[in-house]
Design a protein around this motif. Structure first.
Motif, short mmCIF file in Angstrom:
data_model
loop_
_atom_site.label_atom_id
_atom_site.label_comp_id
_atom_site.label_asym_id
_atom_site.label_seq_id
_atom_site.Cartn_x
_atom_site.Cartn_y
_atom_site.Cartn_z
N ASP A 76 -12.73 -7.70 -11.16
CA ASP A 76 -11.17 -7.69 -10.55
C ASP A 76 -9.76 -6.88 -11.25
O ASP A 76 -9.55 -7.22 -12.21
CB ASP A 76 -10.86 -9.52 -10.29
CG ASP A 76 -11.60 -10.24 -9.65
OD1 ASP A 76 -12.79 -9.85 -9.03
OD2 ASP A 76 -11.61 -11.25 -9.70
N THR A 77 -9.85 -5.97 -10.22
CA THR A 77 -7.95 -5.07 -10.72
C THR A 77 -7.08 -5.55 -9.76
O THR A 77 -7.14 -5.29 -8.74
CB THR A 77 -7.94 -3.58 -10.63
OG1 THR A 77 -9.44 -3.70 -11.56
CG2 THR A 77 -7.43 -2.97 -11.08
N PRO A 78 -5.93 -5.99 -9.66
CA PRO A 78 -4.91 -6.65 -8.60
C PRO A 78 -4.51 -5.37 -8.09
O PRO A 78 -4.32 -4.53 -9.07
CB PRO A 78 -3.72 -6.90 -9.16
CG PRO A 78 -4.33 -7.41 -11.04
CD PRO A 78 -5.65 -6.96 -11.04
N LEU A 79 -4.10 -4.82 -6.79
CA LEU A 79 -3.71 -4.25 -5.79
C LEU A 79 -3.48 -4.49 -4.95
O LEU A 79 -4.06 -5.04 -3.95
CB LEU A 79 -5.36 -2.78 -6.16
CG LEU A 79 -4.68 -1.48 -5.42
CD1 LEU A 79 -3.74 -0.84 -6.42
CD2 LEU A 79 -5.65 -0.36 -5.25
N GLU A 80 -2.58 -3.98 -4.34
CA GLU A 80 -1.61 -4.16 -3.08
C GLU A 80 -2.94 -3.75 -2.09
O GLU A 80 -2.81 -2.16 -2.15
CB GLU A 80 -0.25 -3.80 -3.19
CG GLU A 80 0.77 -4.56 -4.18
CD GLU A 80 1.91 -4.34 -3.41
OE1 GLU A 80 2.97 -5.15 -3.86
OE2 GLU A 80 2.08 -3.25 -2.74
N VAL A 81 -2.95 -4.83 -1.01
CA VAL A 81 -3.62 -3.86 0.05
C VAL A 81 -3.52 -2.30 1.00
O VAL A 81 -3.51 -1.60 0.93
CB VAL A 81 -3.78 -5.10 1.67
CG1 VAL A 81 -4.39 -4.00 2.68
CG2 VAL A 81 -3.91 -5.97 1.30
N SER A 82 -2.17 -2.34 1.04
CA SER A 82 -1.24 -1.02 1.25
C SER A 82 -0.43 -1.13 0.95
O SER A 82 0.39 -2.24 1.02
CB SER A 82 -1.61 -0.37 2.58
OG SER A 82 -1.63 -1.21 3.73
N ASN A 83 1.02 -0.26 1.91
CA ASN A 83 2.40 -0.09 1.87
C ASN A 83 2.13 -1.63 3.26
O ASN A 83 1.56 -1.29 4.54
CB ASN A 83 2.84 0.59 2.86
CG ASN A 83 4.45 0.89 2.74
OD1 ASN A 83 4.78 0.43 3.08
ND2 ASN A 83 4.93 1.74 2.58
N PRO A 84 3.40 -2.36 2.74
CA PRO A 84 2.93 -3.43 4.24
C PRO A 84 3.51 -2.81 5.47
O PRO A 84 3.48 -3.48 6.72
CB PRO A 84 4.35 -4.44 3.24
CG PRO A 84 5.24 -3.71 2.58
CD PRO A 84 4.19 -2.20 1.61
N ARG A 85 4.15 -2.02 5.08
CA ARG A 85 4.25 -1.03 6.52
C ARG A 85 3.27 -0.63 7.54
O ARG A 85 3.31 -0.08 8.60
CB ARG A 85 5.64 -0.29 6.57
CG ARG A 85 7.01 -0.88 5.76
CD ARG A 85 8.03 0.02 6.23
NE ARG A 85 8.26 1.13 7.96
CZ ARG A 85 8.88 -0.32 8.61
NH1 ARG A 85 9.53 -1.46 8.20
NH2 ARG A 85 8.55 0.26 10.11
N ALA A 86 2.53 -0.01 6.78
CA ALA A 86 0.92 0.24 7.05
C ALA A 86 0.68 -0.79 8.46
O ALA A 86 0.48 -1.82 7.87
CB ALA A 86 -0.61 1.08 6.00
N SER A 87 0.48 -0.20 9.32
CA SER A 87 -1.41 -0.50 9.86
C SER A 87 -2.42 -1.02 9.86
O SER A 87 -2.65 -0.96 8.31
CB SER A 87 -1.61 0.60 11.16
OG SER A 87 -2.79 1.53 10.99
N LEU A 88 -2.67 -2.29 10.50
CA LEU A 88 -3.41 -2.85 9.64
C LEU A 88 -4.81 -1.88 9.73
O LEU A 88 -6.06 -2.09 9.12
CB LEU A 88 -4.01 -4.40 11.33
CG LEU A 88 -3.74 -5.75 10.36
CD1 LEU A 88 -1.93 -5.60 10.13
CD2 LEU A 88 -4.36 -6.47 11.15
N ALA A 89 -4.98 -1.26 10.81
CA ALA A 89 -6.37 -0.01 11.00
C ALA A 89 -5.91 0.82 9.99
O ALA A 89 -7.18 0.75 9.01
CB ALA A 89 -6.24 0.78 12.14
#
Length: 269
Positions: free
Chosen positions: A28-41
């Protein structure tokens, strides 16, 4: 609320997850999904282990105007009849120009598989169970050659066998492969890690919430997702789509909302 809480937390393994079934489970290594402005795709592609592979198009005022006017309320990207792309066209904003290996049109899928225990993610038995519960052999089409039609007619997905892939030199870093008797092409799988968050809740509302194994499938092209699989996202027509939604590669608008086609309707979430 912190940015990580808003976006959700993605958890990835620190290793390539290759080798035998006794390989330690993903850490378990914390990491944000992506830039929040990035699309869900784009976020799904990043979760699958290929960040930046398919860049987003900008959310332009042409999209805002079209959605507000209701002119795209029931249109999917395929319905637009796009033959050429230009920076000013709505079609360009809806779809990626092309995929990049291993994310290839009609061959690549991202699965968010609910899990309670990460200890078995490296096991070929877990991979086989996931494949059997998520996919089925596709039906032959009129465009298939006679030999392929015969192959599909004989194929039985229950004949599938899975094993660790182990080729660390492969640029896609696959972790497993699965074969089906009578089909001469293998299914290649990458167990990318674990995701926990709510970013995809609106596009897969019927799926159990909690932790998800993020699994990337580079298919032979002979499998399709079973009916009503909300947590299997297929890359086709320049978008990622599941049984109820189409996710275009379009970045968030100025209010941080993301464009998706939910049940055939253009929706900002």
């Amino acid at each position: 609320m912190s940015l990580s809480q808003k976006v959700g937390v993605a958890v990835f393994s620190l290793s390539l997850l290759v080798g035998c079934a006794s390989t330690p489970a993903p850490k378990d290594t914390p990491l944000e999904v992506s830039n929040p402005r990035a699309s869900l795709a784009s976020s799904l592609v990043s979760l699958a282990g290929y960040p930046g592979l398919i860049p987003d198009n900008s959310y332009g005022p042409n999209l805002d105007a079209a959605i507000n006017a209701g002119t795209m309320a029931t249109l999917l990207p395929d319905d637009l009849g796009i033959s050429t792309f230009s920076a000013a066209s709505i079609g360009f904003a809806l779809t990626s120009l092309k995929g990049t290996y291993p994310m290839d049109n009609n061959f690549s899928m991202v699965i968010l598989a609910p899990i309670t225990d990460a200890s078995d993610l490296n096991s070929p038995d877990y991979i086989k169970k996931l494949m059997l519960s998520s996919f089925e052999i596709r039906k032959a089409s009129k465009l298939d050659r006679a030999d392929l039609t015969a192959i599909l007619a004989k194929a039985n997905i229950n004949d599938m066998t899975c094993e660790t892939y182990g080729n660390i030199l492969d640029q896609a870093n696959y972790t497993h492969s699965c074969s089906i008797k009578s089909i001469p092409w293998a299914e290649k799988i990458r167990v990318a890690g674990i995701y926990q968050g709510d970013r995809f809740d609106r596009v897969m509302p019927s799926v159990q919430k909690g932790k998800f194994a993020v699994v990337f499938l580079r298919s032979s092209g002979q499998l399709v997702a079973k009916k009503n699989m909300e947590n299997v996202f297929s890359y086709k027509s320049g978008t990622l789509s599941n049984s109820i939604a189409v996710l275009p590669f379009v970045s968030a608008n100025s209010q941080g909302q993301h464009l998706v086609y939910l049940h055939g309707k253009a929706t900002l979430i």
